[in-house]
Structure formats: C-alpha cells, structure tokens
Design a protein around this motif. Structure first.
Motif, mmCIF file in Angstrom:
data_model
loop_
_atom_site.group_PDB
_atom_site.id
_atom_site.type_symbol
_atom_site.label_atom_id
_atom_site.label_comp_id
_atom_site.label_asym_id
_atom_site.label_seq_id
_atom_site.Cartn_x
_atom_site.Cartn_y
_atom_site.Cartn_z
ATOM 1 N N TYR A 199 42.450 32.797 44.178
ATOM 2 C CA TYR A 199 43.382 31.924 43.464
ATOM 3 C C TYR A 199 44.804 32.299 43.824
ATOM 4 O O TYR A 199 45.071 33.347 44.396
ATOM 5 N N LYS A 200 45.727 31.416 43.468
ATOM 6 C CA LYS A 200 47.128 31.649 43.741
ATOM 7 C C LYS A 200 47.785 32.230 42.495
ATOM 8 O O LYS A 200 47.679 31.665 41.407
ATOM 9 N N ALA A 201 48.445 33.374 42.648
ATOM 10 C CA ALA A 201 49.173 34.000 41.540
ATOM 11 C C ALA A 201 50.461 33.212 41.283
ATOM 12 O O ALA A 201 50.856 32.355 42.079
ATOM 13 N N GLU A 202 51.119 33.501 40.154
ATOM 14 C CA GLU A 202 52.368 32.811 39.824
ATOM 15 C C GLU A 202 53.398 32.938 40.938
ATOM 16 O O GLU A 202 54.184 32.036 41.159
ATOM 17 N N SER A 203 53.378 34.053 41.625
ATOM 18 C CA SER A 203 54.328 34.276 42.720
ATOM 19 C C SER A 203 53.993 33.442 43.959
ATOM 20 O O SER A 203 54.772 33.390 44.896
ATOM 21 N N GLY A 204 52.829 32.827 43.962
ATOM 22 C CA GLY A 204 52.399 32.018 45.097
ATOM 23 C C GLY A 204 51.550 32.770 46.099
ATOM 24 O O GLY A 204 51.123 32.216 47.104
ATOM 25 N N VAL A 205 51.322 34.042 45.849
ATOM 26 C CA VAL A 205 50.520 34.859 46.755
ATOM 27 C C VAL A 205 49.031 34.635 46.473
ATOM 28 O O VAL A 205 48.612 34.575 45.318
ATOM 29 N N ALA A 206 48.240 34.519 47.529
ATOM 30 C CA ALA A 206 46.791 34.349 47.386
ATOM 31 C C ALA A 206 46.174 35.666 46.924
ATOM 32 O O ALA A 206 46.414 36.709 47.525
ATOM 33 N N VAL A 207 45.421 35.607 45.839
ATOM 34 C CA VAL A 207 44.759 36.795 45.295
ATOM 35 C C VAL A 207 43.260 36.641 45.516
ATOM 36 O O VAL A 207 42.691 35.589 45.257
ATOM 37 N N ARG A 208 42.650 37.711 45.996
ATOM 38 C CA ARG A 208 41.199 37.735 46.182
ATOM 39 C C ARG A 208 40.675 38.881 45.346
ATOM 40 O O ARG A 208 41.132 40.016 45.499
ATOM 41 N N GLU A 209 39.731 38.572 44.461
ATOM 42 C CA GLU A 209 39.184 39.646 43.630
ATOM 43 C C GLU A 209 37.688 39.451 43.434
ATOM 44 O O GLU A 209 37.197 38.327 43.435
ATOM 45 N N VAL A 210 37.003 40.573 43.258
ATOM 46 C CA VAL A 210 35.570 40.515 43.030
ATOM 47 C C VAL A 210 35.342 39.926 41.635
ATOM 48 O O VAL A 210 35.856 40.433 40.645
ATOM 49 N N GLY A 211 34.580 38.839 41.574
ATOM 50 C CA GLY A 211 34.311 38.168 40.316
ATOM 51 C C GLY A 211 32.923 38.449 39.765
ATOM 52 O O GLY A 211 32.685 38.349 38.568
#
Length: 187
Positions: free
Chosen positions: A89-101
C-alpha cells in the motif's frame, strides 16, 4: 440393375435419411431446452501452484486486471504448501510500503477436494490473529478459477466467518519484480 436391388437401395437411403432427421430433431430439442451441465472433473492437485498469487474479489478479464490485483496483495506459495502474504500500500508520504500480512501452510485433500490452511494474520499494529480456512475450487466459465473460502478464526476478530468467493490470479514474475523493486513514491 434389377428392380429388387434398386428397391433395396432406395429403402436403405430412406432409412438413413429418417435416422438423420431424427438425430437432427433430438439435437434441435436439446438446443432449445438446454442440456444439464456436466459434472466438474475432480482436481488431482491444488490449482494454487508454487509462485506468486493474488486473490481478487471479482473475475479478472484482462492483463491489466491481473496487474491491479497483484499490486495490492501478493501471496508467495512454496512447493511444500507454506506461504507468505504481502500487503502493498501507499503510505501518507506516498512511499510504497510492503509488509507481511499473513503466513501459513495449506494442504489440499484430493478425496474431499478441500484445501485446508492454517494461518496467522499479522495486523499493522503487530498483533496476530490465528485461524484456519477451508477452500473449494471451481471453474465458473470453464476457465476462470473460483475459490469459495470459509474462514474459521480462532482468536477474536471483527470479521465474519461467512464463506466468500474470490478469484485467484497467478501474478507474472515481471509484475511482482517491478512491485517489489519500486523505489520512492509509487503509483
């Protein structure tokens, strides 16, 4: 040619034509009233093979639909049934975040045609919910894979345990590589 031979030939042609007319009438009747669907062949193995997968809430019609599904969630399936699910997903800063769900292991039972998965859902705050799912597979239009999932959460959850349908799509390697290697702002 004798009259008797001509008579027998004509009679044979007449019988053949009557048979063809009867066959044509049967085929026409089946076309008008419909034919009951054929029973689906049983699966000999899990259709979710090792690789990258995503599970869309609607049927993917185009290559772009597959890319969109893979952009938000990718599940990495291993040959032994283990998997890792990545939220993207995209964080508020616009950076793409990848995390184990989520992480887990799935096994497919050929006899019952049910895939059983033990899983751990990892929420963004770090808390973990334990649970299982049971899934059945079918092919909606003969080629589109449909998965009916029945969740069975063990820990408290705000989610319902009602069955739902999803449409698994195999994410192409180049799409996954591009998503996982995005730097900076995405989309």
């Amino acid at each position: 040619m004798s009259l008797r031979v001509q008579y027998l030939r004509q009679r044979s042609v007449t019988r053949t034509m009557r048979g063809l007319h009867s066959l044509w009438a049967i085929l026409l009747a089946l076309g008008l009233i419909g034919v009951p669907p054929l029973a689906q062949a049983q699966l000999s193995e899990n259709p979710i093979t090792p690789g990258f997968w995503s599970f869309a809430n609607r049927k993917s019609e185009t290559t772009e639909d597959v890319r969109v599904a893979c952009r938000n969630y990718i599940e990495i399936r291993f040959a032994d049934g283990h998997y890792i699910g990545l939220r993207i997903y995209k964080a508020e800063s616009g950076v793409a975040v990848r995390e184990v769900g989520e992480v887990g292991r799935c096994t497919f039972n050929r006899e019952t045609q049910v895939e059983h998965c033990d899983k751990r859902l990892i929420k963004p705050d770090g808390s973990i919910m334990l649970g299982t799912t049971e899934s059945r597979y079918s092919f909606g239009d003969g080629k589109t894979l449909r998965m009916t999932v029945t969740p069975k959460m063990i820990t408290d959850t705000p989610f319902t345990n009602a069955p739902f349908d999803t449409f698994p799509v195999h994410c192409p390697d180049d799409v996954v590589w591009g998503i996982l290697n995005e730097v900076g702002r995405s989309r």
